[in-house]
Design an enzyme around this catalytic site. Structure first.
Site, short mmCIF file in Angstrom:
data_model
loop_
_atom_site.label_atom_id
_atom_site.label_comp_id
_atom_site.label_asym_id
_atom_site.label_seq_id
_atom_site.Cartn_x
_atom_site.Cartn_y
_atom_site.Cartn_z
N HIS A 124 12.32 5.40 1.74
CA HIS A 124 13.46 6.29 1.48
C HIS A 124 14.61 6.07 2.47
CE1 HIS A 124 11.28 8.37 -1.60
NE2 HIS A 124 10.37 8.87 -0.77
N ASP A 161 4.77 3.35 -5.29
CA ASP A 161 4.73 4.73 -4.79
C ASP A 161 5.27 5.63 -5.90
OD1 ASP A 161 4.80 6.29 -1.86
OD2 ASP A 161 6.16 7.14 -3.36
N HIS A 163 7.18 8.02 -5.79
CA HIS A 163 8.60 8.36 -5.61
C HIS A 163 9.46 7.11 -5.68
CE1 HIS A 163 6.27 11.50 -3.47
NE2 HIS A 163 7.12 12.29 -4.09
N ASP A 248 0.34 7.88 -3.98
CA ASP A 248 0.54 9.27 -4.38
C ASP A 248 0.64 9.46 -5.89
OD1 ASP A 248 2.86 7.83 -4.15
OD2 ASP A 248 3.93 9.31 -2.96
ZN LIG Z 1 5.83 8.77 -2.39
#
Ligand SMILES: [Zn+2]
Length: 658
Positions: A124, A161, A163, A248
């Site tokens: 991120h 991931d 996200h 995740d």
């Molecule tokens: Zn994540």
């Protein structure tokens, strides 16, 4: 070869006080690896911290200094997700260092795959901003390091991931040197990664976002890997694969809802690293993995890297099946856009190529040599004929890009112009010599050959007042005392002009290593040296010396044509008629960058066919003394392969390469 591991207890020093991304997470993974005896038989390495210089490959220096100062002042919350403690800066440098070290190990062949289990996570982190537990973007720095410091030209980053890897996407949104592929739940933090975010400028088509519906599950991921991700990776042919392997999307993750089981993750890993023999992974493979802790629950993030070899070719990929579409989570209005975007990517199209008008803007012809030489003349004469015959109506600019007998030009085309439909470069025998000497890590298979158009013969010449009147007298002196003769040419040692004279020497039984060859930057400089008397003999192409021949400045002892040329050149004898059976054609043509779409290739094949049959071209051939030498398609590719192999074997015989 097992996957090696890079991790450190020092990663536990990054304290986050009750946050899900906390030291215990890493401790739990390390513990589990030990219990399951997964550490046996593999290298487990301590990382070295990355330098600020390395970090600055992606991050703003002011931002790096800010994080350092903030941490050293005691730290605190940078935003509601991102905590920094006193040790965080040093630990973050270590996390980046682990990812970079993974690239080095794979690049050096010490490991085939490397898993970097690190904290804090990175995907991120933006170039100037920390977010989502991430301070520095470990994987983005590692990818840029592979490109800049290890000279790779194609790196793929697969981010599974749950996200979206917004920071990684930002870092490479406008480049084609990194293919970024992200699968993520939608909608979810951080809110980026829509299907229509597909890159910009040169990076258009090199970001592939797959925003997924909750509950996509093992089967959905498998179909996406088989039908979309696998084909795209195969098409891109990355030299290194890095994976942001967050876990995740697992069904037990308390906040994400993707329903992937451990078997699903195993399937992804197998698909990302197919077994040996798969065409996507011919050659050595390796991986780097960085652990990452996402926002909630059990999170691990891994990056992995894998090195691949194999030629890059133009390819068109269509999705294998269409069941993957149902997993994309998009609003109805966006769905069409996303599908078009994905299909465009899979078709290997580039911006503009779908538009009816091609070329849609000015064209560039790259002459990979200085002005005045054979390549430059080829580029300029071709541009002239195309314009005069109105076959091309947009402007064509000729760009001189000298260096390494075409090495600089082809490196530029491969690393900077991939998929660019508005640039063509001149190629020819001299480039074959460069490739044969492996001056660059490319072959003709790394670019898109379009056409061969002419052949030019070589001349062996001396100054007008030289005592050498014939090739025979020259070669007699040369046989007696090779050191008495210096040969000037416009190409590099081992390249065309050197090769011409060396082959002649070999034919008359002189040790080729005795040839005193003086390389000049181009034909014009070599000519100046013969006229100035600093070299004895000139080895050059006929076209480059024609003006000097006509001006009576030089005496041509032999031309390497099979028989005498006509017109003003009818008095020049061939080598063959002087008892040296030597014919050497210096061919020239054009190639385009890697990943040129098939319809663009067809356009140029048609356009060149028309040009080569035109009156203007006939006149140019007469002026330049070039002979027609026309090849396209498979015949051209076969010829190029053969030309390279033959040249390599000659160079090897001559002891110029091993
Ligand atoms: Zn994540």
């Amino acid at each position: 070869m097992p996957t090696d591991l890079i991790t450190s207890d020092r990663f536990l020093l990054h304290e986050t006080y009750g946050h899900p991304e906390r030291p215990e997470r890493l401790r739990a993974i390390q513990e589990r690896l030990r219990q399951a005896k997964l550490l046996e038989g593999r290298a487990v390495l301590e990382p070295e911290p990355a330098s600020v210089e390395t970090l600055a490959l992606i991050h703003d220096r002011a931002y790096i200094a800010e994080i350092e100062a903030f941490a050293h002042a005691g730290g605190g919350w940078l935003d509601p997700d991102t905590y920094v403690c006193r040790e965080s800066y040093e630990v973050a440098l270590l996390a980046v260092g682990a990812a970079v070290q993974a690239v080095d190990r794979v690049g050096d062949g010490q490991s085939r795959r490397v898993f970097a289990l690190v904290r804090p996570p990175g995907h991120h982190a933006e170039p100037r901003r920390a977010m989502g537990f991430c301070l520095f973007n470990n994987i983005a720095v590692a990818a840029q390091y592979a490109l800049v410091c290890r000279g790779l030209s194609r790196v793929a980053i697969l981010d599974w991931d749950v996200h979206h890897g917004n920071g990684t996407q930002t870092a490479f949104y406008e480049t084609d040197t990194v293919l970024f592929i992200s699968l993520h739940q939608w909608p979810l933090y951080p809110g980026t990664g829509r299907g229509d975010e597909i890159g910009r400028g040169r990076g258009f088509g090199y970001t592939l976002n797959l925003p997924l519906r909750p509950g996509t599950g093992d089967e959905g991921y498998r179909e996406l890997f088989d039908q979309v991700i696998g084909p795209r990776l195969a098409q891109y042919r990355p030299e290194l694969l890095l994976v942001s392997a967050g876990f995740d999307a697992h069904r037990l993750d308390p906040l994400a809802s993707m329903d992937v089981t451990e078997f699903g993750f195993a399937g992804m890993a197998v698909r990302a690293w197919p077994p040996e023999g798969d065409r996507r992974c011919a050659g050595r493979a390796g991986a780097a993995v960085a652990a990452r802790v996402p926002r909630h629950g059990v999170r691990r993030r891994a990056q992995s890297a894998r090195r691949k070899t194999g030629a890059t070719g133009r390819s068109e990929v269509t999705p294998r099946g269409s069941t993957w579409r149902k997993y994309l989570e998009v609003t109805p209005m966006r769905r069409a856009v996303v599908l078009v975007a994905v299909l465009v990517l899979l078709a290997g199209l580039v911006p503009g190529s779908a538009a009816p008008a091609y070329p849609s803007k000015a064209l560039e012809f790259i002459a990979p040599a200085g002005p005045g030489g054979g390549w430059d003349t080829t580029a300029r004469m071709t541009a002239k004929a195309l314009a005069e015959e109105k076959l091309i109506t947009v402007p064509i600019s000729v760009i001189n890009m000298p260096g390494g007998s075409g090495a600089v030009g082809i490196a530029h085309m491969v690393t900077r112009r991939r998929g660019d439909t508005h640039v063509l470069a001149v190629m020819g025998s001299a480039l074959t010599g460069t490739l044969a000497r492996r001056a660059v890590p490319y072959t003709y298979r790394d670019v898109t050959p379009i056409v061969a158009i002419t052949a030019d013969y070589q001349v062996i010449a001396v100054r007008k007042d030289s005592t050498f009147n014939t090739l025979k007298t020259l070669l007699e002196v040369f046989k007696r005392d090779p050191g008495a003769i210096t040969v000037g040419g416009g190409s590099a040692p081992g390249a065309l002009d050197h090769l011409t004279f060396a082959q002649l020497a070999g034919l008359v039984g002189v040790d080729v290593t005795k040839v005193r060859y003086v390389p000049f930057g181009d034909g014009a400089a070599a000519m100046a040296s013969i006229l100035g008397g600093t070299t004895t003999v000139l080895s050059s192409s006929l076209s480059e010396t024609l003006a000097n021949i006509e001006a009576g400045q030089i005496r041509v002892l032999a031309v390497t044509a099979p028989q005498r040329l006509g017109g003003a050149l009818r008095d020049i004898p061939t080598a063959r008629e002087q008892g040296v059976d030597f014919v050497f054609a210096n061919w020239r043509g054009f190639y385009m960058p890697p990943e040129t779409p098939a319809e663009v290739v067809r356009f140029w094949e048609d356009t060149f066919a028309k040009m080569l049959g035109s009156r203007t071209w006939a006149r140019i051939l007469q002026e330049t003394r070039w002979e027609p030498f026309v090849l396209t398609g498979d015949r051209l590719r076969q010829f190029l392969d053969r030309d390279l192999t033959t040249t390599q074997s000659v160079l090897r015989d001559l002891g110029l390469i091993r």
